[in-house]
Design an enzyme around this catalytic site. Structure first.
Site, PDB file in Angstrom:
ATOM      1  N   HIS A 197       0.858  -1.177   0.000  1.00 12.17           N
ATOM      2  CA  HIS A 197       0.000   0.000   0.000  1.00 12.17           C
ATOM      3  C   HIS A 197       0.900   1.235   0.000  1.00 12.17           C
ATOM      4  O   HIS A 197       2.018   1.207   0.508  1.00 12.17           O
ATOM      5  CB  HIS A 197      -0.878  -0.036   1.262  1.00 12.17           C
ATOM      6  N   ASP A 230       2.911  -4.721   8.171  1.00  8.13           N
ATOM      7  CA  ASP A 230       1.648  -4.012   8.004  1.00  8.13           C
ATOM      8  C   ASP A 230       0.526  -5.038   8.015  1.00  8.13           C
ATOM      9  O   ASP A 230       0.322  -5.775   7.057  1.00  8.13           O
ATOM     10  CB  ASP A 230       1.673  -3.235   6.683  1.00  8.13           C
ATOM     11  N   GLN A 249      -4.581  -5.484   6.459  1.00 13.87           N
ATOM     12  CA  GLN A 249      -5.477  -6.383   5.727  1.00 13.87           C
ATOM     13  C   GLN A 249      -5.478  -7.800   6.290  1.00 13.87           C
ATOM     14  O   GLN A 249      -6.213  -8.655   5.792  1.00 13.87           O
ATOM     15  CB  GLN A 249      -5.065  -6.428   4.254  1.00 13.87           C
ATOM     16  N   LYS A 282     -10.612  -1.592   9.812  1.00 15.86           N
ATOM     17  CA  LYS A 282     -10.462  -2.788   8.981  1.00 15.86           C
ATOM     18  C   LYS A 282     -10.899  -4.051   9.719  1.00 15.86           C
ATOM     19  O   LYS A 282     -10.977  -5.125   9.124  1.00 15.86           O
ATOM     20  CB  LYS A 282      -9.008  -2.962   8.551  1.00 15.86           C
ATOM     21  N   CYS A 338      -4.747   2.590  -3.802  1.00 10.06           N
ATOM     22  CA  CYS A 338      -3.521   3.072  -3.148  1.00 10.06           C
ATOM     23  C   CYS A 338      -2.412   2.036  -3.253  1.00 10.06           C
ATOM     24  O   CYS A 338      -1.639   1.818  -2.313  1.00 10.06           O
ATOM     25  CB  CYS A 338      -3.780   3.446  -1.693  1.00 10.06           C
TER      26      CYS A 338
END
Length: 522
Positions: free
Chosen positions: A239, A316, A319, A342, A480
């Site tokens: 991202h 990260d 997700q 999220k 993104c």
């Protein structure tokens, strides 16, 4: 790596050679094996230990199929070029409905009952009031979960309860509401600690979201420890939030940004990653799950490889947290970040996890109240982590709401969610591949519930608009993640994405709408 060219429904797709196992990409000298993910294994065979957080489904009994399933839908072709469909013929049995459950009684306690429920998507959907909404006269189908997830009634009620009964600034005030608000805020921190299996609540910093968490690390830890000619490694499938802050830091410090390539399925090339690592590598920062492709990266192996060179690692997890169980201790990353919205929580709240020794060596990023021990005009003494990173009045209510979202997930079980979403992914992929001219982008063997595609003859924004006319919400654009899509020769894609409340009916409606759209051009 050799590649196959496969002609499918008038669409030429280039895939990596499925005859080459992913382990072949890993240096033999390391002695490590790539994980088998729950997103690539036969569904009934949940019999592995916990090799890493991507493969963290424990041994659980085979579950029966969801109500109203037609098992014939799952007769997938063994010759499918999509790696994660290799074992799609093995399917679980239906899950019996537990019936409606009383989850939340604010007059008794503004929290969820810590009782595990049997997974039943019909019952779960009742927990999300927005799913009763109508869009353009149609019942809402929410397939934009990679952008944001919807909120269960328990989270909505918890926020309402906070503002009605607890609202106050936190810490130090000598009155009842401050004590209530402080308790609620710190209880949320404890819930996050357990959710990530972090060693201590002192490792959990509340921020606005994953983007702010990455910027905090870049502007505090990074400014202290990254110097001229040092190297930061990211992957091709990041991202923008995990690219731009490091570019800014490199420009300021004279450091270099290096990029791990991916294969034609969208999976990390571990042998190429190994070649990038060297004594100048100070930080590796990569996604656990690609927001544009759904690829589940071999995170534990990547962390171990970076640590052999003395580099710190940021993962990260924005997700990942809604799809799979996370264990930061087993993962052994130095930083882990995610956003509350999220994972069925409010917007404007997120989490930075950091190892205690790393946070202790990290200077504050912002200055203000709440993060100090003592201030004079000559110097300031800062609090220990995590407080030193939480300057000013934080997003107290939404932190409490995030705690409620985590408690809600605990009643369902991340293992059950992963199984349900994987079955939906298999079914949706099979049905989408039957549509002439539809090409799915991202076919890694380890994959979560993201289904990016392009449709021949249509702009992606036109596909998104057509689905919206029938009440079906998907994302169209670059997500993104422009470098990711450009790796596959695209500027934009249409991206349906799955969550625990999605059903086979949701997929059927999307497929029917796409067929009608395709038939207009036929």
């Amino acid at each position: 790596m050799h590649a196959h060219l496969i002609l499918h429904h008038d669409c030429l797709v280039n895939f990596g050679d499925p005859s080459v196992p992913p382990q072949a990409a890993f240096p033999a000298a390391s002695g490590m094996q790539l994980p088998i993910s729950p997103f690539s294994m036969p569904l009934p065979e949940f019999d592995l230990p916990f090799p890493n957080f991507e493969a963290s489904l424990p041994t659980i009994p085979a579950l029966p199929a969801l109500a109203n399933d037609d098992l014939a839908k799952f007769a997938l072709s063994a010759a499918s070029p999509f790696y994660f469909l290799e074992h799609a013929g093995a399917l679980s049995q239906p899950i019996a409905s537990a019936g409606p459950a009383t989850l939340y009684e604010p007059e008794v306690l503004p929290e969820l009952a810590a009782v595990r429920r049997q997974f039943d998507v019909t019952t779960i959907r009742r927990d999300f009031p927005i799913l009763n909404e109508k869009v353009n006269g149609y019942p809402l189908v929410w397939l934009d979960n990679a952008a944001t997830t919807q909120k269960p009634q328990a989270v909505i009620d918890r926020l309402k309860y906070f503002y009605e009964h607890e609202n106050s600034n936190i810490h130090r005030a000598a009155h009842e509401l401050a004590a209530r608000a402080t308790d609620a805020y710190e209880d949320a921190r404890q819930k996050v600690t357990q959710f990530l299996n972090a060693p201590s609540a002192k490792d959990i910093v509340f921020v606005r979201g994953a983007t702010e968490a990455i910027n905090l690390v870049a502007q505090s830890w990074g400014r202290k420890f990254i110097g001229k000619d040092d190297e930061i490694i990211v992957s091709t499938i990041e991202h923008h939030a995990n690219i731009v802050p490091w570019q800014m830091l490199c420009a300021e410090k004279g450091a270099k940004l290096r990029v791990i390539p991916v294969d034609d399925s969208g999976q990390i090339l571990l042998d190429e990653y190994e070649r990038l690592l060297n004594p100048r590598t100070k930080l590796v920062s990569f996604t656990a799950v690609s927001n544009a492709l759904g690829t589940v990266t071999p995170a534990q192996q990547m962390v171990q490889m970076a640590h052999r060179y003395g580099a710190r690692v940021l993962v990260d997890g924005a997700q990942a947290v809604s799809h799979m169980r996370v264990d930061v201790q087993h993962l052994d990353c130095d930083f882990y970040v995610f956003s509350g919205h999220k994972v069925f929580g409010p917007t404007g709240i997120g989490v930075l996890y950091g190892k205690q020794d790393v946070l202790a060596d990290t200077p504050p990023w912002q200055g203000g109240g709440n993060m100090i021990v003592d201030v004079t005009f000559e110097k300031t003494i800062y609090q220990a982590p995590p407080t030193r990173f939480e300057a000013g009045t934080g997003n107290i209510a939404d932190a409490v709401g995030l705690g409620a979202a985590i408690a809600y997930l605990d009643t369902i079980g991340m293992e059950n969610i992963a199984r349900h979403e994987h079955e939906l992914l298999l079914f949706a992929t099979e049905e989408m591949l039957k549509i002439p001219g539809l090409c799915i982008i991202g076919t890694a063997k380890e994959k979560a519930g993201v289904l990016s595609f392009v449709l021949e003859g249509y702009k992606t924004e036109d596909v998104g608009a057509a689905l919206n006319r029938e009440g079906i919400a998907v994302r169209s654009g670059h997500h993104c993640a422009q470098p990711t899509l450009r790796r596959f020769g695209q500027e934009t894609s249409v991206r349906p994405s799955l969550a625990l409340y999605n059903s086979y009916e949701d997929i059927d409606r999307m497929i029917a709408a796409l067929r009608r759209l395709k038939n207009l051009r036929a």
